[in-house]
Write a protein that holds these residues in place. Structure first.
Motif, PDB file in Angstrom:
ATOM      1  N   GLY A   3       0.805  -1.202   0.000  1.00 52.20           N
ATOM      2  CA  GLY A   3       0.000   0.000   0.000  1.00 52.20           C
ATOM      3  C   GLY A   3       0.839   1.253   0.000  1.00 52.20           C
ATOM      4  N   PRO A   4       0.173   2.413  -0.160  1.00 49.83           N
ATOM      5  CA  PRO A   4       0.916   3.656  -0.250  1.00 49.83           C
ATOM      6  C   PRO A   4       1.644   3.961   1.055  1.00 49.83           C
ATOM      7  N   VAL A   5       2.791   4.587   0.932  1.00 47.29           N
ATOM      8  CA  VAL A   5       3.578   4.982   2.098  1.00 47.29           C
ATOM      9  C   VAL A   5       4.029   6.413   1.923  1.00 47.29           C
ATOM     10  N   SER A   6       4.352   7.044   3.006  1.00 46.25           N
ATOM     11  CA  SER A   6       4.859   8.400   2.951  1.00 46.25           C
ATOM     12  C   SER A   6       6.366   8.364   3.144  1.00 46.25           C
ATOM     13  N   VAL A   7       7.103   8.709   2.112  1.00 49.17           N
ATOM     14  CA  VAL A   7       8.554   8.738   2.201  1.00 49.17           C
ATOM     15  C   VAL A   7       9.000  10.073   2.776  1.00 49.17           C
ATOM     16  N   GLU A   8       8.352  11.140   2.358  1.00 47.80           N
ATOM     17  CA  GLU A   8       8.576  12.467   2.906  1.00 47.80           C
ATOM     18  C   GLU A   8       7.211  12.982   3.343  1.00 47.80           C
ATOM     19  N   ALA A   9       7.063  13.251   4.617  1.00 55.58           N
ATOM     20  CA  ALA A   9       5.753  13.602   5.171  1.00 55.58           C
ATOM     21  C   ALA A   9       5.115  14.797   4.470  1.00 55.58           C
ATOM     22  N   GLU A  10       5.927  15.753   3.997  1.00 55.80           N
ATOM     23  CA  GLU A  10       5.347  16.964   3.415  1.00 55.80           C
ATOM     24  C   GLU A  10       4.934  16.812   1.958  1.00 55.80           C
ATOM     25  N   LYS A  11       5.283  15.729   1.305  1.00 55.19           N
ATOM     26  CA  LYS A  11       4.941  15.550  -0.105  1.00 55.19           C
ATOM     27  C   LYS A  11       3.818  14.539  -0.284  1.00 55.19           C
ATOM     28  N   THR A  12       2.994  14.792  -1.271  1.00 51.56           N
ATOM     29  CA  THR A  12       1.933  13.841  -1.598  1.00 51.56           C
ATOM     30  C   THR A  12       2.073  13.326  -3.029  1.00 51.56           C
ATOM     31  N   HIS A  13       2.928  13.938  -3.812  1.00 53.51           N
ATOM     32  CA  HIS A  13       3.136  13.522  -5.202  1.00 53.51           C
ATOM     33  C   HIS A  13       4.639  13.446  -5.466  1.00 53.51           C
ATOM     34  N   ASP A  25      16.815   1.013   2.066  1.00 51.75           N
ATOM     35  CA  ASP A  25      17.031  -0.385   1.701  1.00 51.75           C
ATOM     36  C   ASP A  25      15.714  -1.056   1.311  1.00 51.75           C
ATOM     37  N   LYS A  26      14.646  -0.285   1.300  1.00 52.09           N
ATOM     38  CA  LYS A  26      13.341  -0.808   0.904  1.00 52.09           C
ATOM     39  C   LYS A  26      13.104  -0.529  -0.579  1.00 52.09           C
ATOM     40  N   ARG A  27      12.243  -1.349  -1.192  1.00 58.26           N
ATOM     41  CA  ARG A  27      11.895  -1.163  -2.594  1.00 58.26           C
ATOM     42  C   ARG A  27      10.544  -0.476  -2.710  1.00 58.26           C
ATOM     43  N   TYR A  28      10.457   0.441  -3.677  1.00 65.77           N
ATOM     44  CA  TYR A  28       9.231   1.188  -3.919  1.00 65.77           C
ATOM     45  C   TYR A  28       8.874   1.151  -5.394  1.00 65.77           C
ATOM     46  N   GLU A  29       7.582   1.346  -5.652  1.00 68.08           N
ATOM     47  CA  GLU A  29       7.090   1.641  -6.985  1.00 68.08           C
ATOM     48  C   GLU A  29       6.345   2.962  -6.871  1.00 68.08           C
ATOM     49  N   MET A  38       7.159  -2.086  -1.538  1.00 72.72           N
ATOM     50  CA  MET A  38       6.949  -3.445  -2.016  1.00 72.72           C
ATOM     51  C   MET A  38       7.294  -4.449  -0.925  1.00 72.72           C
ATOM     52  N   ALA A  39       6.441  -5.448  -0.778  1.00 75.13           N
ATOM     53  CA  ALA A  39       6.669  -6.511   0.197  1.00 75.13           C
ATOM     54  C   ALA A  39       7.749  -7.458  -0.314  1.00 75.13           C
ATOM     55  N   SER A  40       8.421  -8.126   0.603  1.00 72.20           N
ATOM     56  CA  SER A  40       9.411  -9.130   0.211  1.00 72.20           C
ATOM     57  C   SER A  40       8.692 -10.298  -0.448  1.00 72.20           C
ATOM     58  N   PRO A  41       9.283 -10.865  -1.512  1.00 72.02           N
ATOM     59  CA  PRO A  41       8.623 -11.982  -2.193  1.00 72.02           C
ATOM     60  C   PRO A  41       8.692 -13.260  -1.368  1.00 72.02           C
ATOM     61  N   SER A  42       7.721 -14.132  -1.591  1.00 78.66           N
ATOM     62  CA  SER A  42       7.665 -15.426  -0.905  1.00 78.66           C
ATOM     63  C   SER A  42       8.560 -16.431  -1.619  1.00 78.66           C
ATOM     64  N   VAL A  43       8.732 -17.579  -1.015  1.00 76.27           N
ATOM     65  CA  VAL A  43       9.536 -18.648  -1.619  1.00 76.27           C
ATOM     66  C   VAL A  43       8.915 -19.105  -2.936  1.00 76.27           C
ATOM     67  N   ILE A  44       7.594 -19.323  -2.962  1.00 71.34           N
ATOM     68  CA  ILE A  44       6.945 -19.783  -4.199  1.00 71.34           C
ATOM     69  C   ILE A  44       7.085 -18.733  -5.302  1.00 71.34           C
ATOM     70  N   HIS A  45       6.968 -17.475  -4.930  1.00 74.22           N
ATOM     71  CA  HIS A  45       7.144 -16.364  -5.879  1.00 74.22           C
ATOM     72  C   HIS A  45       8.542 -16.437  -6.495  1.00 74.22           C
ATOM     73  N   GLN A  46       9.558 -16.627  -5.674  1.00 72.08           N
ATOM     74  CA  GLN A  46      10.930 -16.676  -6.157  1.00 72.08           C
ATOM     75  C   GLN A  46      11.193 -17.922  -7.009  1.00 72.08           C
ATOM     76  N   ARG A  47      10.588 -19.047  -6.649  1.00 72.29           N
ATOM     77  CA  ARG A  47      10.750 -20.261  -7.463  1.00 72.29           C
ATOM     78  C   ARG A  47      10.188 -20.063  -8.863  1.00 72.29           C
ATOM     79  N   ILE A  48       9.004 -19.473  -8.926  1.00 70.66           N
ATOM     80  CA  ILE A  48       8.382 -19.225 -10.228  1.00 70.66           C
ATOM     81  C   ILE A  48       9.227 -18.237 -11.024  1.00 70.66           C
ATOM     82  N   SER A  49       9.667 -17.186 -10.374  1.00 70.49           N
ATOM     83  CA  SER A  49      10.496 -16.177 -11.024  1.00 70.49           C
ATOM     84  C   SER A  49      11.774 -16.792 -11.595  1.00 70.49           C
ATOM     85  N   MET A  50      12.426 -17.622 -10.814  1.00 70.60           N
ATOM     86  CA  MET A  50      13.664 -18.262 -11.276  1.00 70.60           C
ATOM     87  C   MET A  50      13.391 -19.213 -12.442  1.00 70.60           C
TER      88      MET A  50
END
Length: 192
Positions: A3-13, A25-29, A38-50
């Motif tokens: 879900g959405p997160v605030s990286v800088e409290a004063e910005k919305t865009h 060290d976190k990943r964002y979109e 972005m949440a860390s991927p699961s084991v099944i997610h990584q197996r499919i990806s590989m």
């Protein structure tokens, strides 16, 4: 995606220029200027990806197209001044036009995008990405659902996606004639 997160409290865009400044060290979109952690991927997610990475990578050896796996930024609508506000990190993508590749991102629509659904993905997020990929001109878009053991394949034709769902057999890759991905190759490796 959690879900959405605030990286800088004063910005919305946020823009890609903002995104490049984040020391984390976190990943964002970014979707329409809103930051999503972005949440860390699961084991099944990584197996499919590989499994998919190996199959695509083996086929593409010595060919002009190249497969990439997350994390790598995809700027679907890049602007030279970095004011673009949508930056995604698909699980896998194929690029055939190497001029789209810069040091840290793919600048423009990949030819094929594969997203592996995680429990944290929302229907709204999946629909939003579907529309981004369509608007950007991604020629082929897959949604892999490990829970339902299905792959939705969307192929761009005349400005719209023509879609199909695969549960078994092999999936022909329309942008790479001669390549078929055995769907059971990753389901069998991933017992429920």
């Amino acid at each position: 995606m959690s879900g959405p997160v605030s990286v800088e409290a004063e910005k919305t865009h946020y823009t890609y220029a903002d995104y490049l400044e984040w020391e984390t060290d976190k990943r964002y979109e970014l979707m329409d200027g809103e930051a999503y952690m972005m949440a860390s991927p699961s084991v099944i997610h990584q197996r499919i990806s590989m499994s998919l990475t190996v199959q695509f990578g083996s086929f593409l050896l010595g060919k002009p197209c190249e497969v990439f796996a997350a994390p790598l930024d995809v700027r679907l609508f890049p602007r030279e001044d970095h004011s673009d506000d949508t930056v995604l990190q698909p699980d896998l993508f194929v690029v055939c036009d190497k001029t789209k590749l810069s040091k840290g991102s793919c600048d423009g629509a990949p030819d094929l995008v594969i997203e592996i659904v995680s429990p944290s993905n929302t229907v709204k997020e999946i629909l939003k990405k579907f529309n981004y990929y369509l608007d950007a001109g991604v020629r082929e878009y897959w949604i892999v659902d490990p829970d339902n053991k299905t792959v939705q394949v969307h192929i761009l034709k005349d400005g719209h996606y023509v879609s199909g769902i695969y549960k078994t057999g092999a999936i022909p890759v329309s942008i790479l004639p001669g390549l078929e991905i055995a769907i059971t190759s990753f389901w069998e490796e991933n017992p429920a």
